[in-house]
Design a protein around this motif. Structure first.
Motif, PDB file in Angstrom:
ATOM      1  N   PHE A 241      -9.416  35.643 -19.114  1.00  0.00           N
ATOM      2  CA  PHE A 241      -9.745  35.667 -17.695  1.00  0.00           C
ATOM      3  C   PHE A 241     -11.162  36.194 -17.480  1.00  0.00           C
ATOM      4  N   ARG A 242     -11.791  35.700 -16.431  1.00  0.00           N
ATOM      5  CA  ARG A 242     -13.127  36.143 -16.053  1.00  0.00           C
ATOM      6  C   ARG A 242     -13.219  36.090 -14.535  1.00  0.00           C
ATOM      7  N   MET A 243     -14.099  36.907 -13.955  1.00  0.00           N
ATOM      8  CA  MET A 243     -14.247  36.944 -12.503  1.00  0.00           C
ATOM      9  C   MET A 243     -15.620  36.408 -12.105  1.00  0.00           C
ATOM     10  N   PHE A 244     -15.629  35.513 -11.108  1.00  0.00           N
ATOM     11  CA  PHE A 244     -16.859  34.883 -10.647  1.00  0.00           C
ATOM     12  C   PHE A 244     -17.000  35.061  -9.131  1.00  0.00           C
TER      13      PHE A 244
ATOM     14  N   TYR B 237      -8.333  28.642 -11.270  1.00  0.00           N
ATOM     15  CA  TYR B 237      -8.084  29.702 -10.288  1.00  0.00           C
ATOM     16  C   TYR B 237      -6.757  30.411 -10.583  1.00  0.00           C
ATOM     17  N   TYR B 238      -6.799  31.745 -10.557  1.00  0.00           N
ATOM     18  CA  TYR B 238      -5.586  32.536 -10.700  1.00  0.00           C
ATOM     19  C   TYR B 238      -5.312  33.339  -9.421  1.00  0.00           C
ATOM     20  N   LYS B 239      -6.313  34.050  -8.945  1.00  0.00           N
ATOM     21  CA  LYS B 239      -6.215  34.771  -7.680  1.00  0.00           C
ATOM     22  C   LYS B 239      -7.619  35.087  -7.201  1.00  0.00           C
ATOM     23  N   HIS B 240      -7.732  35.582  -5.988  1.00  0.00           N
ATOM     24  CA  HIS B 240      -9.051  35.997  -5.501  1.00  0.00           C
ATOM     25  C   HIS B 240      -8.914  37.301  -4.733  1.00  0.00           C
ATOM     26  N   GLN B 241     -10.034  37.994  -4.616  1.00  0.00           N
ATOM     27  CA  GLN B 241     -10.062  39.201  -3.818  1.00  0.00           C
ATOM     28  C   GLN B 241     -11.249  39.128  -2.870  1.00  0.00           C
TER      29      GLN B 241
ATOM     30  N   THR C  51      -6.677  20.727  -9.077  1.00  0.00           N
ATOM     31  CA  THR C  51      -6.490  22.122  -9.469  1.00  0.00           C
ATOM     32  C   THR C  51      -7.720  22.919  -9.054  1.00  0.00           C
ATOM     33  N   PRO C  52      -7.571  24.009  -8.320  1.00  0.00           N
ATOM     34  CA  PRO C  52      -8.751  24.807  -7.951  1.00  0.00           C
ATOM     35  C   PRO C  52      -9.351  25.477  -9.184  1.00  0.00           C
ATOM     36  N   CYS C  53     -10.648  25.301  -9.368  1.00  0.00           N
ATOM     37  CA  CYS C  53     -11.318  25.801 -10.575  1.00  0.00           C
ATOM     38  C   CYS C  53     -12.740  26.232 -10.265  1.00  0.00           C
ATOM     39  N   ILE C  54     -13.216  27.174 -11.052  1.00  0.00           N
ATOM     40  CA  ILE C  54     -14.649  27.452 -11.157  1.00  0.00           C
ATOM     41  C   ILE C  54     -15.187  26.530 -12.243  1.00  0.00           C
ATOM     42  N   VAL C  55     -16.209  25.744 -11.918  1.00  0.00           N
ATOM     43  CA  VAL C  55     -16.811  24.822 -12.876  1.00  0.00           C
ATOM     44  C   VAL C  55     -18.247  25.258 -13.136  1.00  0.00           C
ATOM     45  N   ILE C  56     -18.571  25.500 -14.402  1.00  0.00           N
ATOM     46  CA  ILE C  56     -19.915  25.905 -14.798  1.00  0.00           C
ATOM     47  C   ILE C  56     -20.673  24.661 -15.238  1.00  0.00           C
ATOM     48  N   LEU C  57     -21.734  24.333 -14.516  1.00  0.00           N
ATOM     49  CA  LEU C  57     -22.498  23.119 -14.784  1.00  0.00           C
ATOM     50  C   LEU C  57     -23.775  23.432 -15.544  1.00  0.00           C
ATOM     51  N   LYS C  58     -24.283  22.443 -16.242  1.00  0.00           N
ATOM     52  CA  LYS C  58     -25.479  22.606 -17.065  1.00  0.00           C
ATOM     53  C   LYS C  58     -26.741  22.639 -16.219  1.00  0.00           C
ATOM     54  N   GLY C  59     -27.810  23.087 -16.880  1.00  0.00           N
ATOM     55  CA  GLY C  59     -29.153  22.978 -16.317  1.00  0.00           C
ATOM     56  C   GLY C  59     -29.350  23.817 -15.082  1.00  0.00           C
ATOM     57  N   ASN C  60     -30.013  23.232 -14.075  1.00  0.00           N
ATOM     58  CA  ASN C  60     -30.353  23.957 -12.857  1.00  0.00           C
ATOM     59  C   ASN C  60     -29.228  23.934 -11.832  1.00  0.00           C
ATOM     60  N   GLN C  61     -28.092  23.333 -12.192  1.00  0.00           N
ATOM     61  CA  GLN C  61     -26.975  23.282 -11.264  1.00  0.00           C
ATOM     62  C   GLN C  61     -26.271  24.644 -11.217  1.00  0.00           C
ATOM     63  N   ASP C  62     -25.537  24.884 -10.144  1.00  0.00           N
ATOM     64  CA  ASP C  62     -24.914  26.181  -9.916  1.00  0.00           C
ATOM     65  C   ASP C  62     -23.463  26.161 -10.382  1.00  0.00           C
TER      66      ASP C  62
ATOM     67  N   SER D  80     -10.285  45.839 -16.075  1.00  0.00           N
ATOM     68  CA  SER D  80      -8.931  45.357 -16.343  1.00  0.00           C
ATOM     69  C   SER D  80      -8.178  45.323 -15.029  1.00  0.00           C
ATOM     70  N   LEU D  81      -7.342  44.307 -14.873  1.00  0.00           N
ATOM     71  CA  LEU D  81      -6.514  44.181 -13.683  1.00  0.00           C
ATOM     72  C   LEU D  81      -5.047  44.237 -14.101  1.00  0.00           C
ATOM     73  N   PRO D  82      -4.210  44.936 -13.333  1.00  0.00           N
ATOM     74  CA  PRO D  82      -2.786  44.962 -13.668  1.00  0.00           C
ATOM     75  C   PRO D  82      -2.158  43.601 -13.425  1.00  0.00           C
ATOM     76  N   ASN D  83      -1.145  43.302 -14.188  1.00  0.00           N
ATOM     77  CA  ASN D  83      -0.315  42.114 -13.988  1.00  0.00           C
ATOM     78  C   ASN D  83      -0.981  40.796 -14.349  1.00  0.00           C
ATOM     79  N   LEU D  84      -2.132  40.834 -15.023  1.00  0.00           N
ATOM     80  CA  LEU D  84      -2.671  39.585 -15.539  1.00  0.00           C
ATOM     81  C   LEU D  84      -1.808  39.130 -16.712  1.00  0.00           C
ATOM     82  N   PRO D  85      -1.559  37.824 -16.852  1.00  0.00           N
ATOM     83  CA  PRO D  85      -0.775  37.352 -17.998  1.00  0.00           C
ATOM     84  C   PRO D  85      -1.419  37.780 -19.319  1.00  0.00           C
ATOM     85  N   LYS D  86      -0.589  38.124 -20.280  1.00  0.00           N
ATOM     86  CA  LYS D  86      -1.112  38.547 -21.579  1.00  0.00           C
ATOM     87  C   LYS D  86      -1.708  37.370 -22.343  1.00  0.00           C
ATOM     88  N   GLN D  87      -1.189  36.164 -22.094  1.00  0.00           N
ATOM     89  CA  GLN D  87      -1.746  34.984 -22.727  1.00  0.00           C
ATOM     90  C   GLN D  87      -2.874  34.457 -21.853  1.00  0.00           C
TER      91      GLN D  87
END
Length: 265
Positions: free
Chosen positions: A149-152, A233-237, A183-194, A139-146
């Protein structure tokens, strides 16, 4: 032989208890005997009738397919409210799917971390609650309640100046059409793509244009059918300290500042 897991009996019990109804309450409303309801909720009735399926579907405002195929106890309160408000993919015919999540003892959504070694398995298990339950959770403090979220983790330098190896905390995007251009995003692709971490623009033809911050990498397009998930994207560390500015960077910053002053005049 692969056998599909059906959740009807546990789902109707879960929905009843969520509303704090007794078996007597539901039996009366749906015109079922108490014994029949007990058999349905316990799973003793292996093949409930179509009429009974429809009764529960209409009363709880959840499609028959969802009652059968989705373990509702894994969705969390926010997702359940969205589903019962009319966002059930099977009722609307939408291709937007229900996101599988894990919850804590208080039924609050966890934030899962997908480490590098789990990336290959994520494409197969992204919608499997058992796979997600095995991921590290925090859990991270100050994440929006709505929102969910996931970390990649990131690999490569295509998004410099965000350092290689940073961990991206991102919010699940249910409807990609609502994304603003680039918009900066993590995109999950199908198959053998990363996984890719890119600036995403959804084009009029439905394809996604993926652009790197690092100009050495050329933009490219992917079909929406090749995309499993999009996370905004929300934030990064990172554990990498920023490098000191070079003389060239300092000169560039002075020129930009001078140009801004000239435009004001």
């Amino acid at each position: 032989m692969v056998t599909a897991t059906l959740f009807f009996h546990s789902n109707i019990r879960f929905l009843r208890e969520r509303r704090k109804f007794s078996q007597e309450d539901i039996s009366e409303v749906l015109d079922l005997s108490r014994n029949k309801l007990q058999a349905l909720e316990s799973g003793k009735t292996k093949n409930p009738s179509v009429q009974d399926l429809i009764k529960f579907s209409e009363y709880f405002k959840v499609s028959v397919d969802t009652l059968l195929k989705v373990d509702l106890s894994t969705l969390g309160e926010l997702k359940l409210k969205e589903l019962q408000a009319g966002n059930d993919v099977y009722m609307t015919g939408s291709q937007i799917r229900i996101l599988a999540i894990t919850v804590d003892k208080e039924n609050l959504e966890n934030t899962e971390y997908v480490p590098v070694k789990a990336k290959a398995g994520y494409q197969a298990g992204y919608n499997d609650p058992q796979y997600l339950a095995a991921l590290p959770r925090f859990s991270l403090p100050n994440l929006p309640k709505q929102g969910t979220f996931r970390m990649f983790p990131t690999v490569g330098d295509s998004m410099l100046p965000i350092p290689e190896g940073s961990d991206i905390i991102a919010e699940y995007v249910q409807d990609w059409k609502n994304l603003k251009p680039e918009t900066p995003c993590i995109v999950i692709l199908k198959g053998n793509q990363d996984f890719v971490f890119k600036m995403v623009t959804v084009q009029n033809n439905g394809r996604l244009l993926l652009k790197s911050l690092n100009s050495l990498y050329q933009p490219f397009e992917v079909n929406s059918e090749d995309v499993l998930e999009v996370w905004k994207y929300y934030k990064h560390q990172t554990d990498t300290l920023p490098e000191p500015e070079t003389d060239l960077q300092q000169i560039k910053n002075l020129l930009v500042a001078f140009h801004s002053e000239v435009k004001k005049k």
